[in-house]
Scaffold this active site. Sequence first.
Site, PDB file in Angstrom:
ATOM      1  N   ARG A 197       0.840  -1.203   0.000  1.00 63.84           N
ATOM      2  CA  ARG A 197       0.000   0.000   0.000  1.00 63.84           C
ATOM      3  C   ARG A 197       0.867   1.241   0.000  1.00 63.84           C
ATOM      4  O   ARG A 197       0.575   2.234  -0.673  1.00 63.84           O
ATOM      5  CB  ARG A 197      -0.935   0.018   1.224  1.00 63.84           C
ATOM      6  N   ASP A 255      -8.510  18.183 -15.086  1.00 60.85           N
ATOM      7  CA  ASP A 255      -8.764  16.809 -15.508  1.00 60.85           C
ATOM      8  C   ASP A 255      -8.354  16.712 -16.976  1.00 60.85           C
ATOM      9  O   ASP A 255      -9.016  17.270 -17.855  1.00 60.85           O
ATOM     10  CB  ASP A 255     -10.247  16.476 -15.327  1.00 60.85           C
TER      11      ASP A 255
END
Length: 383
Positions: free
Chosen positions: A52, A178
């Site tokens: 992780r 974006d």
Amino acid sequence: MTAYDYGFDTLAIHAGQDPDPRTGAVVPPIYQTSTYAQDAVGAPRLGYEYSRSGNPTRDALQECLAAIEGGRRGLAFASGLAAEDTLLRAVCRPGDHVVIPGDAYGGTYRLFAKVAENWGLSWTAVPLDDLDQVRAAFRPGVTKMIWAETPTNPLLNIADIAALGGLAHEYDALLVVDNTFASPYLQQPLALGADVVVHSTTKYLGGHSDVVGGALVAASDELGDTLAFHQNAMGAVNGPFDAWLTLRGVKTLGVRMERHCDNAERIVSYLREHRAVSDVLYPGLDSHPGHEVAAKQMQRFGGMVSFRANGGMEKAVEICNRTKLFVLAESLGGIESLIEHPGQMTHLSAAGSALEVPADLVRLSVGIETVDDLLADLEQALG
């Protein structure tokens, strides 16, 4: 290897992807492991403790993403929305405010309206191509970012990245762009003044409709460190195989985007003359209100095309249901061509809101097939 040493395609193939030092493998291995042996307590090898927190396959992808976007740090996530959520929680606090596009992607709208709003984040949707409206929406000391899409999904509106960056920084806010629709091959928001780039790597970066992922690329080391801390703390990372698939897709991004653009331009020319089509939305058209800005900040105009059908929603849905090569499916940016009805599919979450899309709208993700076959499919579907 840095973004200043080589051209785009070279970076896409080599950045973060040196041959494996142990075996000489040319392609980075898939480190399919959850944990790593440590040489002593507090002495992990090469800094890897738990996947992780860090994984060599993901690190290769992250370094490559930073290089091709010209950023200081890239971070990979389990999905585009996981990347967006991590960014919001890393930068914003309850009581803060964000300016978003008046035609934002439906999933982004849902994140703001149904999730972030519940923990105290407010937002205002305005057309980002109108700087006066953007300025009017600002709340000095409260607005923390402008959240831009350009081109937007699915109306393909264009925002001036440099102008928005100047406005955001005037108020000590961030500009987030974006870049999913354009891809870093066609547009470099960080070079134009953006602070963070967001991607759904599921789309053009992965490019083969076989993996879901997201990414953030930060312009500064400080912001990159903040985002990396939250990436680890929140844990929405992608797995090593997903990272490997995405990295494989990035290698061919440049050549794929050229074909996407070539095919889209042919299809736009065809649709403009068809009696079943009332309007074609594509920033490459001289008639598009954002064409001049798009020509300034994009290398080409992309593989996404939207059009409005004569005959309203009934005709738009009929067209979507009749195609054979254009697959009726959500998502975009893959090698295969897709068609969808945004109002009932990708943007259903915005129904009934100010961000609702026109009912007669059809969105095409133009793939890299033989363009004459795509044109024939549209001909039979349009009737």
